[in-house]
Design an enzyme around this catalytic site. Structure first.
Site, PDB file in Angstrom:
ATOM      1  N   SER A 183       0.862  -1.185   0.000  1.00 14.84           N
ATOM      2  CA  SER A 183       0.000   0.000   0.000  1.00 14.84           C
ATOM      3  C   SER A 183       0.899   1.236   0.000  1.00 14.84           C
ATOM      4  O   SER A 183       1.682   1.417  -0.932  1.00 14.84           O
ATOM      5  CB  SER A 183      -0.939  -0.027   1.211  1.00 14.84           C
ATOM      6  OG  SER A 183      -1.845   1.047   1.166  1.00 14.84           O
ATOM      7  N   THR A 184       0.862   2.041   1.048  1.00 13.17           N
ATOM      8  CA  THR A 184       1.638   3.275   1.101  1.00 13.17           C
ATOM      9  C   THR A 184       3.131   3.006   0.905  1.00 13.17           C
ATOM     10  O   THR A 184       3.713   2.178   1.593  1.00 13.17           O
ATOM     11  CB  THR A 184       1.433   3.967   2.456  1.00 13.17           C
ATOM     12  OG1 THR A 184       0.040   4.053   2.734  1.00 13.17           O
ATOM     13  CG2 THR A 184       2.047   5.354   2.463  1.00 13.17           C
ATOM     14  N   HIS A 210      -2.553  -1.198  -3.336  1.00  9.48           N
ATOM     15  CA  HIS A 210      -3.737  -0.371  -3.110  1.00  9.48           C
ATOM     16  C   HIS A 210      -3.637   0.912  -3.924  1.00  9.48           C
ATOM     17  O   HIS A 210      -2.895   1.834  -3.559  1.00  9.48           O
ATOM     18  CB  HIS A 210      -3.871  -0.022  -1.626  1.00  9.48           C
ATOM     19  CG  HIS A 210      -4.159  -1.198  -0.751  1.00  9.48           C
ATOM     20  ND1 HIS A 210      -3.952  -1.191   0.608  1.00  9.48           N
ATOM     21  CD2 HIS A 210      -4.640  -2.436  -1.039  1.00  9.48           C
ATOM     22  CE1 HIS A 210      -4.295  -2.361   1.117  1.00  9.48           C
ATOM     23  NE2 HIS A 210      -4.706  -3.142   0.130  1.00  9.48           N
ATOM     24  N   MET A 309      -0.019   0.841   4.859  1.00  9.29           N
ATOM     25  CA  MET A 309      -0.773   1.255   6.033  1.00  9.29           C
ATOM     26  C   MET A 309      -1.931   0.284   6.258  1.00  9.29           C
ATOM     27  O   MET A 309      -2.562  -0.169   5.315  1.00  9.29           O
ATOM     28  CB  MET A 309      -1.292   2.676   5.812  1.00  9.29           C
ATOM     29  CG  MET A 309      -2.079   3.280   6.951  1.00  9.29           C
ATOM     30  SD  MET A 309      -2.311   5.070   6.726  1.00  9.29           S
ATOM     31  CE  MET A 309      -2.909   5.158   5.036  1.00  9.29           C
ATOM     32  N   ASP A 312      -4.526  -4.998   5.967  1.00  5.27           N
ATOM     33  CA  ASP A 312      -4.988  -5.849   4.874  1.00  5.27           C
ATOM     34  C   ASP A 312      -3.918  -6.883   4.533  1.00  5.27           C
ATOM     35  O   ASP A 312      -2.740  -6.541   4.403  1.00  5.27           O
ATOM     36  CB  ASP A 312      -5.301  -4.988   3.646  1.00  5.27           C
ATOM     37  CG  ASP A 312      -5.873  -5.801   2.496  1.00  5.27           C
ATOM     38  OD1 ASP A 312      -6.596  -6.783   2.765  1.00  5.27           O
ATOM     39  OD2 ASP A 312      -5.595  -5.457   1.333  1.00  5.27           O
TER      40      ASP A 312
END
Length: 395
Positions: A183-184, A210, A309, A312
């Protein structure tokens, strides 16, 4: 309640749009205090109208996080990032991206140049309150996560050459599929890690990053240009073959399913895309991918959790671990945000928690284990030439 420190986080916003500067001011006035304590207190310490003002404000105001527009006069966002890389390399930067293909490609370039995350500019909302809520839901958690990570690592090296939690590889099932969740900070991490995988990488790779669909296609194209492996945005029914990396399109969950009839091996598998409900507030969700890999490949699955972050993918990683597969995690020092990999590492299911620059080597060691690796053709030729030169007394 988590202690985020006595003073509020200081946020600097740079945008040439008076409307956006107004939204930013109102956002931190109305949401920055956060009386419930779910996030740290935040305040807007300054605004800048162009890139030159932004750089001056960074030096004067010493913000904890910079929210940066891409399109600005005098110096644009990408030029500001180049300067910040030299002058303030530890400052987390969140870019404001427009809902256009050009905006997506510029955002990906910004992430490659050192930005930590991005948010989408609020467009299409029916009123100011809706626009404010849209930005708040994206921006405030990202600010909190990035500032928290910066405070933890302030004064420490981010080179990450020390392995933590490494366990010795044991003889087990041969790896048949690599699945990755991010993600991030993910796009930049992928751009550093994937090119290190060799062209003869023996298994397919499936990635859930993401991102909106507007970004995942250009990201796959960008990675394809710098990798030896073929990188594509996944499509439903695509057959999984070694040497190919499939990236889940934004707004679609991606799973691995049984191979199509007529394939030489049913176990090879294919891509399955669907748009079921959000999982862990995400679509695509890492959990969907990891669970499906565990079901189909069992101990032949290698799941890698990288920077991001939230949590998930944690349950899916547990499923991989329970089926006898291998779980790896990126370490805290080299993660933009140690949320997703941190949860996996702290759960005690990671065979190794490794710095970013060690991940590709680890993937190759584990996937080549139990396989005969063929030497590239050009390498054979070089050896043959060297042998002839020795025979003729040239060496």
């Amino acid at each position: 309640m988590r202690d985020f420190g006595e003073r509020p986080l200081r946020i600097l916003a740079a945008d040439d749009s008076a409307v956006m500067r107004g939204i930013m001011r109102h956002l931190f006035l109305t949401h920055g205090g956060n009386p419930k304590g779910e996030q740290p207190r935040m305040e807007l310490c300054g605004v800048a109208r162009d890139g030159v003002e932004c750089l001056e404000a960074v030096q004067q105001l010493k913000p904890d996080v910079l929210v940066l527009d891409l399109e600005m006069p005098r110096l644009n966002g990408l030029e500001v990032l180049e300067r910040l890389r030299r002058e303030s390399p530890g400052l987390p930067v969140i870019m404001c991206s427009s809902h256009t293909e050009h905006g997506a490609r510029s955002t990906l370039e910004g992430l490659a140049r050192g930005a930590s995350d991005y948010v989408m500019k609020p467009v299409g909302q029916k009123d100011f309150a809706s626009a404010l809520l849209s930005l708040a839901q994206q921006l405030l958690p990202s600010v909190a996560a990035l500032a928290k990570g910066t405070r933890k690592t302030r004064g420490t090296s981010k080179s990450g050459h020390v392995k933590a939690g490494v366990v010795r590889m044991s003889a087990g099932a041969t790896i048949e599929l690599v699945v990755i969740g991010l993600s991030t900070g993910g796009p930049s991490a992928l751009e550093q890690m994937l090119p290190k995988l060799s062209a003869d990488f023996p298994v397919p790779v499936m990635i859930v990053q993401h991102m909106p669909k507007l970004f995942t296609g250009p990201l796959a194209e960008r990675l394809n240009k710098c990798c030896s492996l073929r990188v594509e945005q996944a499509y439903d029914g695509a057959v999984l073959r070694p040497g190919t990396v499939w990236m889940a399109p934004g707004d679609s969950h991606m799973e691995v399913a049984d191979g199509v009839l007529g394939e030489e091996a049913q176990r090879r598998g294919r891509v399955k895309l669907h748009q079921r409900e959000l999982l862990n507030h995400c679509r695509p969700s890492v959990d969907y991918l990891f669970f499906s890999a565990a079901r189909m490949y069992g101990a032949g699955t290698l799941a890698l959790m990288m920077t991001g972050m939230g949590s998930d993918g944690l349950d899916g990683a547990k499923a991989v671990h329970e089926r006898g597969g291998v779980v790896l995690a990126q370490d805290e020092a080299t993660s933009a945000v140690w949320g997703m990999p941190g949860r996996v590492s702290e759960a005690g299911i990671a065979s190794a928690t490794l710095p970013l620059d060690a991940l590709a080597d680890e993937l190759m060691q584990r996937t080549y284990a139990g396989r005969v690796r063929r030497m590239p053709v050009q390498h054979h030729a070089a050896i043959s030439i060297a042998r002839r030169e020795v025979i003729h007394g040239l060496l």
